[in-house]
Design a protein around this motif. Sequence first.
Motif, short mmCIF file in Angstrom:
data_model
loop_
_atom_site.label_atom_id
_atom_site.label_comp_id
_atom_site.label_asym_id
_atom_site.label_seq_id
_atom_site.Cartn_x
_atom_site.Cartn_y
_atom_site.Cartn_z
N ARG A 57 0.84 -1.21 0.00
CA ARG A 57 0.00 0.00 0.00
C ARG A 57 0.87 1.25 0.00
NH1 ARG A 57 -2.95 -2.62 3.93
NH2 ARG A 57 -2.26 -1.20 5.58
N ASP A 58 1.87 1.26 0.85
CA ASP A 58 2.74 2.43 0.93
C ASP A 58 3.50 2.65 -0.37
OD1 ASP A 58 1.93 2.91 3.51
OD2 ASP A 58 3.69 2.00 4.45
N ALA A 59 3.97 1.56 -0.98
CA ALA A 59 4.66 1.68 -2.26
C ALA A 59 3.72 2.23 -3.33
CB ALA A 59 5.21 0.32 -2.69
N LEU A 60 2.49 1.73 -3.34
CA LEU A 60 1.51 2.20 -4.32
C LEU A 60 1.22 3.68 -4.13
CD1 LEU A 60 -0.53 1.75 -6.58
CD2 LEU A 60 -2.17 0.93 -4.84
N LYS A 61 1.02 4.10 -2.89
CA LYS A 61 0.75 5.51 -2.62
C LYS A 61 1.90 6.39 -3.10
CE LYS A 61 -2.09 4.61 1.50
NZ LYS A 61 -2.13 4.70 2.99
N PHE A 62 3.12 5.94 -2.85
CA PHE A 62 4.29 6.72 -3.26
C PHE A 62 4.37 6.83 -4.78
CE2 PHE A 62 8.76 7.08 -4.50
CZ PHE A 62 9.14 8.23 -3.80
N ILE A 63 4.17 5.71 -5.46
CA ILE A 63 4.24 5.71 -6.93
C ILE A 63 3.15 6.61 -7.51
CG2 ILE A 63 3.93 4.30 -9.00
CD1 ILE A 63 6.63 3.91 -7.57
N LEU A 64 1.94 6.51 -7.01
CA LEU A 64 0.85 7.34 -7.53
C LEU A 64 1.09 8.81 -7.23
CD1 LEU A 64 -2.30 5.16 -6.71
CD2 LEU A 64 -1.01 5.31 -8.85
N ARG A 65 1.67 9.09 -6.07
CA ARG A 65 1.95 10.48 -5.70
C ARG A 65 3.01 11.09 -6.61
NH1 ARG A 65 2.84 9.53 -0.63
NH2 ARG A 65 5.10 9.74 -0.55
N ASN A 66 3.85 10.26 -7.18
CA ASN A 66 4.92 10.76 -8.04
C ASN A 66 4.61 10.56 -9.53
OD1 ASN A 66 7.50 11.66 -6.46
ND2 ASN A 66 6.64 9.93 -5.32
N THR A 67 3.33 10.39 -9.84
CA THR A 67 2.91 10.26 -11.23
C THR A 67 2.30 11.57 -11.71
OG1 THR A 67 2.42 7.91 -10.88
CG2 THR A 67 1.49 8.94 -12.84
N SER A 68 2.81 12.11 -12.80
CA SER A 68 2.29 13.37 -13.32
C SER A 68 0.95 13.16 -14.01
CB SER A 68 3.28 13.96 -14.34
OG SER A 68 3.29 13.20 -15.53
N LYS A 69 0.26 14.23 -14.33
CA LYS A 69 -1.02 14.15 -15.02
C LYS A 69 -0.87 13.47 -16.38
CE LYS A 69 -3.18 18.17 -12.82
NZ LYS A 69 -3.79 19.51 -13.04
N GLN A 70 0.30 13.67 -16.99
CA GLN A 70 0.55 13.07 -18.30
C GLN A 70 0.87 11.58 -18.19
OE1 GLN A 70 2.07 15.96 -17.24
NE2 GLN A 70 0.59 17.23 -18.37
N GLY A 71 1.31 11.14 -16.99
CA GLY A 71 1.59 9.73 -16.79
C GLY A 71 3.03 9.38 -16.49
N TYR A 72 3.93 10.37 -16.55
CA TYR A 72 5.35 10.10 -16.27
C TYR A 72 5.54 9.91 -14.78
CZ TYR A 72 10.47 10.72 -16.44
OH TYR A 72 11.82 10.55 -16.33
N ILE A 73 6.16 8.80 -14.40
CA ILE A 73 6.37 8.49 -12.98
C ILE A 73 7.81 8.85 -12.64
CG2 ILE A 73 6.14 6.73 -11.20
CD1 ILE A 73 4.43 5.11 -13.17
N ASN A 74 7.97 9.93 -11.89
CA ASN A 74 9.29 10.47 -11.62
C ASN A 74 9.22 11.35 -10.38
OD1 ASN A 74 11.43 12.94 -12.35
ND2 ASN A 74 12.17 10.90 -12.86
N GLU A 75 10.37 11.57 -9.76
CA GLU A 75 10.44 12.39 -8.54
C GLU A 75 10.49 13.88 -8.83
OE1 GLU A 75 12.77 8.51 -8.06
OE2 GLU A 75 12.47 10.05 -9.57
N ALA A 76 10.02 14.29 -10.00
CA ALA A 76 9.96 15.70 -10.39
C ALA A 76 11.34 16.33 -10.52
CB ALA A 76 9.10 16.51 -9.42
N ALA A 77 12.27 15.53 -11.00
CA ALA A 77 13.63 16.03 -11.20
C ALA A 77 14.28 15.23 -12.32
CB ALA A 77 14.46 15.91 -9.93
N GLY A 78 15.30 15.79 -12.93
CA GLY A 78 16.01 15.09 -13.98
C GLY A 78 16.87 13.98 -13.43
N ARG A 79 17.24 13.07 -14.31
CA ARG A 79 18.10 11.97 -13.90
C ARG A 79 19.43 12.53 -13.40
NH1 ARG A 79 22.03 8.88 -16.56
NH2 ARG A 79 22.26 6.75 -15.77
N GLY A 80 19.87 12.04 -12.23
CA GLY A 80 21.10 12.55 -11.63
C GLY A 80 20.88 13.76 -10.76
N LEU A 81 19.66 14.29 -10.76
CA LEU A 81 19.33 15.47 -9.94
C LEU A 81 18.23 15.14 -8.94
CD1 LEU A 81 19.26 18.13 -12.83
CD2 LEU A 81 21.12 17.73 -11.18
N GLY A 82 18.14 13.88 -8.58
CA GLY A 82 17.11 13.45 -7.64
C GLY A 82 16.02 12.63 -8.29
N GLY A 83 16.03 12.56 -9.61
CA GLY A 83 15.04 11.76 -10.32
C GLY A 83 15.67 10.50 -10.89
N SER A 84 14.88 9.45 -11.08
CA SER A 84 15.43 8.19 -11.57
C SER A 84 15.14 7.98 -13.05
CB SER A 84 14.92 7.01 -10.75
OG SER A 84 13.51 7.02 -10.64
#
Length: 289
Positions: free
Chosen positions: A28-55
């Motif tokens: 449940r916690d993993a699902l909540k985290f993944i959904l929280r980090n999903t943009s309206k367009q569908g990209y699942i990311n930590e709101a940062a570029g790769r190497g800058l906090g995003g994967s």
Amino acid sequence: VAFTGLAGLSFLANNSTPYRGTYAKNVRDALKFILRNTSKQGYINEAAGRGLGGSGMHGHGYATWFLAELYGMCGDTAELGDEGVKERLQKAVKIIAESQDPNGGWTYEPQPYGHEGSVTVTQVQALRSARNAGIAVEKKVIEKGLDYIKKSTHSDRRIAYSLGSRGSGGTYALTAAGMCVFSLYGAYDAPEVKRGMNALMEFLTGRRGRGGHHDYYAHLYAGQACFFAKSKDPAFWTKGYATIRQELIAAQERETGCWSQDGYGGAFGTACATLVLQIPYRYLPIFQD
């Protein structure tokens, strides 16, 4: 996102879902985290570029795979609220399709240009899992991806880092990832598969040097490749997978229970190792044969 997606998959592979099983709260916690980090367009990311906090697209692929397996296991269970999961999953698949390079591969960010093998396998795995769960995936996306790996195969059966770099690379990790791609696309009888699986077995049996890099990433895909290919030759399972299993058991840190030798602090290696060790349970839809 990448670590959480993989850890969530490992909990699912133990037959836990958001509302049942030993690790229900973790799922449940993993699902909540993944959904929280999903943009309206569908990209699942930590709101940062790769190497800058995003994967980057690595993380998007692992997170999409997690959502697809979760959706495949839970179906239309109302209490899961899986219509929200299904919608996010469909959008995540759309992001993958739109980010495919004309050559058929994927790169580190959601853009339709650039390609390399380690990202490509994460997207293919997500697409296969989504398709298994009933999510539409365009045939041309699959065909282009398969062609990409075929063209990235060395004459000595190893898989190159990227199309256009066939004179370099060809590591255990990329060969394992490439063999997994072929299997996920259903290309079990492709001539590249027979040659590539033999090369993979040479890595596993010590006849080829592995180089010692990205071991858990490599084992994640080598373990799956051996599982998917076992119908063609049982030795891929009885010898290949058995070797991986033994190495993983020997590498576990006794005091903490984790696998941390990859340099990622333990979360990545432990998720990969426990996921591979649970393949024989066959609880994940993608591991059912």
